[in-house]
Each structure stands twice: as C-alpha cells, then as structure tokens.
Design an enzyme around this catalytic site. Structure first.
Site, PDB file in Angstrom:
ATOM      1  N   CYS A 233       0.424  -1.245   0.093  1.00  0.00           N
ATOM      2  CA  CYS A 233       0.051  -0.261  -0.172  1.00  0.00           C
ATOM      3  C   CYS A 233       0.679   1.338  -0.133  1.00  0.00           C
ATOM      4  O   CYS A 233       0.908   2.030  -0.628  1.00  0.00           O
ATOM      5  CB  CYS A 233      -0.853   0.032   0.974  1.00  0.00           C
ATOM      6  SG  CYS A 233      -1.187  -1.795   1.111  1.00  0.00           S
ATOM      7  N   HIS A 237       0.123   4.424  -2.397  1.00  0.00           N
ATOM      8  CA  HIS A 237      -0.620   5.478  -1.027  1.00  0.00           C
ATOM      9  C   HIS A 237       0.571   6.318  -0.012  1.00  0.00           C
ATOM     10  O   HIS A 237       0.031   7.581   0.401  1.00  0.00           O
ATOM     11  CB  HIS A 237      -1.063   5.143  -0.309  1.00  0.00           C
ATOM     12  CG  HIS A 237      -2.485   4.695  -1.409  1.00  0.00           C
ATOM     13  ND1 HIS A 237      -3.005   5.520  -2.305  1.00  0.00           N
ATOM     14  CD2 HIS A 237      -2.388   3.362  -1.660  1.00  0.00           C
ATOM     15  CE1 HIS A 237      -4.044   4.479  -2.947  1.00  0.00           C
ATOM     16  NE2 HIS A 237      -3.487   3.257  -3.042  1.00  0.00           N
ATOM     17  N   ARG A 275     -12.256  -1.091  -0.579  1.00  0.00           N
ATOM     18  CA  ARG A 275     -11.706  -0.538  -1.653  1.00  0.00           C
ATOM     19  C   ARG A 275     -10.442  -1.780  -1.328  1.00  0.00           C
ATOM     20  O   ARG A 275      -9.953  -1.892  -2.102  1.00  0.00           O
ATOM     21  CB  ARG A 275     -11.264   0.470  -0.951  1.00  0.00           C
ATOM     22  CG  ARG A 275      -9.796   1.341  -2.512  1.00  0.00           C
ATOM     23  CD  ARG A 275     -10.975   1.534  -3.929  1.00  0.00           C
ATOM     24  NE  ARG A 275     -10.325   1.673  -4.414  1.00  0.00           N
ATOM     25  CZ  ARG A 275      -8.927   1.146  -5.435  1.00  0.00           C
ATOM     26  NH1 ARG A 275      -9.543  -0.262  -5.372  1.00  0.00           N
ATOM     27  NH2 ARG A 275      -8.508   1.122  -6.613  1.00  0.00           N
ATOM     28  N   CYS A 279      -8.392  -3.349  -4.262  1.00  0.00           N
ATOM     29  CA  CYS A 279      -6.751  -2.841  -4.082  1.00  0.00           C
ATOM     30  C   CYS A 279      -6.041  -4.375  -4.522  1.00  0.00           C
ATOM     31  O   CYS A 279      -4.577  -4.629  -5.398  1.00  0.00           O
ATOM     32  CB  CYS A 279      -6.174  -2.272  -2.941  1.00  0.00           C
ATOM     33  SG  CYS A 279      -6.681  -0.621  -3.850  1.00  0.00           S
TER      34      CYS A 279
END
Lengths: 318, 123
Positions: A233, A237, A275, A279
């Site tokens: 992640c 992000h 989500r 993802c």
C-alpha cells in the site's frame, strides 16, 4: 519498530525526533547560546544533548509510536503537496486535480446516490421486534460517533469497527446480524449512519499496549509487499501519492480513511474494506476478507493517521 | 523461406531469423502470437503504460509518471541484459521499487519478456 525486512517498503523521512533535533540544531539563536556557554545557554545545551540522546534511543525507548507516525506523515505530505491545506486531504486524489475537484463539488450539490441513503435511513429508523432502534445502541442517538471508530476493545482484545458495532446492536436486540461487505443492508445502512457524523473530527485512540499492537499490525500490512505484483500500500499511497497511474491520480494515505463509502459513478457503493478488496485483487493477492482481523487492524491504523480531519460521509467518485 | 547458409544454420539466433523475415508489424501480427508492443500495452500482461510513458510510440497513450519515460533506452541500458533484468526483477537494482517482478513472479513468460524488451529497446 524498524521496517528493515526486504518484504517491507521503508517508512519515509528521518524517523523519530531526529528530524526535530536537526531543525533545533540549525536554529541560529540556539547555536549562539551553545557557543557562548552562559548559564542559561548551558541549560539549553544540556537540553539539546538530551534531545539528541533521546532521538537516538527513541526506537528503543518505544517513544516512536502512532503520534510520531502521524506527525511524520503530515510533514511528508506537506513537502509532497506544498500549499494544500490539511483539511483538503479528505478529498483524496482530487487534491492533485483542481478540475476534478470542481466537478466533484458540482456533483455533490445534488448527489446521485440519495436513493441509497434513503434506503439506509429506513433501515436505521425501523424499530426492531423489541421496539428499540439502532439509535438506542449509540451515544447521542448515533450522531457524531462514527469518528471514534474503529476502537480497540480491551475486553475482547480486538479492534471494533462501526460495522461490528452495528451487528453488536442487532445481536443484543435479538435480531439477525447483517453480512459484512453486502451492499444491502450493511452498505446502505452504514452509508446513512455515517451521514449523522458528517464533519465530525476523526478521533481514534491508541492508548494501551493492546491497542498499539493492533495499530502496528495494521501498519505492517500497509508496508508489506503482497501479491503477484509485489506491491505494498505504502509504495503507491505514500511514495507515489499524487502521481498518475495510467490515467488516474493516486490518493495519499493521509485523509484516505475519512470519506467512505464512495459511490463510484454515483451508483457503485464501495466501503473502505471494499476498496481493500479491490486493491488486493488488483495486486493479484488473495483478499483477506470483510471483517478479517487483518483488514480491521489496517482500518484502525489508516483511520488513526487521519485523526483531526473531518469525516466525509458518502461521497461521489468517478 | 529456406535459408541456405551452410554449417552456421543450426547456430543462428532466432532474432536474426525474425529480422530476415521482416520486422513484425503490430497491425499484421499473427493472432495467436502477440507482439512485444501488444504485450507491453496489454493491461493483463506487461501493462507498462500503467506507470510509464513511451513518447516514441504514438499509440502508447498514457499520462503515467510513476516510472521514468521509456526513452534513450540504449543509452541508459547499453547492456540489454541489464534492461531485461530490470523487467525480470526490478528489486535487484532498487529494493524500494514499486515495479512488479515480471519474471521472478511469473507475471510474464520468459519469451514475453524478451519480446517486450525488444519493443522498448528501440526507443
């Protein structure tokens, strides 16, 4: 916690209080007072040495923790997106697209998902068989409470999400629980229930060893490479927030947990864990599953990072 | 087409034969065998345009800026094997990379990697 395993992406920034110590060192007044070694400057000299010692020992002393993480994250994004007000991070990727933000504001004047919110409202307000309603289960009738979820429950030793609380309410009132991850009833119900907390400042507490352990577990997952595509992640992000993947802007981790559910194209209801599922599938990893410990811990970690930001319930995304 | 070149025939590399037959054209590709360009653009294969732009290829439509644009490839990778290695396992050169290990994790076959490397090596 040191993130040195090859399977983990590195945490950005200097770490702990070293950054603050370096900034303090570069302060001219402090440098001058160190140089002159007067009585008052001697104490500041001692303080400075103490700060440096603490900074070095910080990880060992366990002082680097959630609060420090959040401060580092904010600093990281302040450098990445100079001039963007902290409150704007609830708009996600739109902070990097003024045109997209404008379109979003226009659509949100009359959002296309009001029908779904109405369905959620019906479920929220319809009494159970025993006459009680969801409002009876929450403080202030469910107004301005969602910003405190998830929380760590010492008794059970687990993270409790708002969906968990909804089901606990159903359970204690003799009703059947809702399936996690379903669009209806859980999705539309929580979409409506969150509007009762719209604008509330996120306020997640991580204030016990058990809570810290869950926070750190969520943080581990955020930084861990997963799936055939070997992505973490944090890779997107954190390190690549604001960059463009094909045609879409990558959203920053700061503010990410504030604005759920989203309604993709105005119709497709997607919760935060929905989500996560999308993802993980896109990274070609087997998703952990709705209400899994892994995802609840991740939600705990992510929401904490957004402490202080206003909750934004039910938003449009394209 | 038969190539009569005597005793060197069995040792000719495949790429020379491909060149002898003509450069593969994206439009005229054999339906059962994708070209390097097709593999690079395919979202289920290389999906290179998710992160890279390829300014030299007008059909490469992408605004992506996560990875560097694929230009000056021969100057940046004088050794083709180094470029191939970067596609095969990019963590070897950069442990913090977000680029997937297309070979190591078998996202692409070895042959597909070669085709893609040949494709981008021309830019």
């Amino acid at each position: 916690m040191k993130l040195t395993s090859p399977n983990l992406i590195a945490w950005p920034g200097v770490g702990c209080m070293q950054d603050l110590a370096r900034k303090a060192l570069s302060c001219p007044r402090l440098q001058a007072s160190i140089g002159s070694r007067t009585t008052t400057s001697l104490s500041s000299f001692v303080v400075l040495r103490l700060m440096l010692a603490v900074a070095v020992l910080c990880p060992a002393l366990g002082l680097a923790g959630p609060a420090d993480d959040r401060v580092q994250l904010v600093h990281f994004f302040e450098k990445r997106f100079p001039g963007v007000p902290l409150e704007d991070y609830v708009y996600g990727a739109l902070i990097a697209s003024p045109g997209g933000r404008h379109q979003y504001e226009q659509i949100m004047e009359f959002p296309p998902f009001l029908g779904d919110l109405e369905k959620g409202k019906q479920i929220w307000e319809t009494p159970f068989h025993n006459g009680a309603t969801f409002a009876n289960c929450f403080a202030m009738g469910g107004r301005n409470v969602v910003g405190t979820y998830p929380y760590f429950d010492n008794a059970s030793g687990k993270v409790v999400t708002f969906e968990n609380a909804v089901n606990a309410c159903l359970r204690t009132n003799g009703e059947a629980e809702f399936a996690y991850g379903d669009r209806e009833p859980m999705g539309v119900l929580t979409a409506y229930a969150r509007t009762l907390s719209d604008g509330m400042r996120i306020n997640i507490r991580v204030d016990s060893p058990g809570a810290v352990a869950k926070y750190e577990a969520g943080k581990q997952l955020f930084f861990r490479r997963i799936g055939q595509l070997n992505a973490a992640c944090a890779g997107c992000h954190l390190h690549n927030a604001g960059k463009i993947m094909r045609m879409e802007i990558i959203s920053p981790a700061l503010g990410q947990a504030t604005h759920w559910p989203i309604f993709r194209g105005g119709e497709e209801l997607m919760t935060l864990q929905g989500r996560f599922k999308r993802c993980m599938e896109q990274m070609r990893a087997v998703p952990y599953g709705f209400d899994s410990e892994e995802w609840n811990n991740l939600e705990y970690f992510l929401t904490y990072l957004s402490n202080g930001l206003p909750l934004k319930s039910a938003v449009f995304r394209k | 087409m038969i190539l009569r070149i005597g005793s060197s025939w069995p040792r000719l590399p495949a790429v020379v034969l491909t060149v002898a037959f003509g450069v593969p054209s994206p439009q005229a590709a054999d339906a059962s065998k994708a070209t390097g360009q097709q593999l690079a653009h395919d979202v289920y294969k290389g999906n290179c345009l998710a992160c890279h732009q390829i300014p030299g290829d007008p059909s490469a439509v992408s605004l992506a800026d996560i990875g560097p644009p694929l230009v000056n490839m021969r100057k940046r990778f004088p050794d083709r094997a180094a470029l191939r290695g970067q596609v095969w396992d990019p963590m070897a050169r950069n442990p913090q990379t977000v680029m997937p290990p297309f070979g190591k994790h078998k996202v692409l076959t070895e042959e597909e990697i070669d085709l893609i490397v040949d494709y981008i090596y021309q830019y």
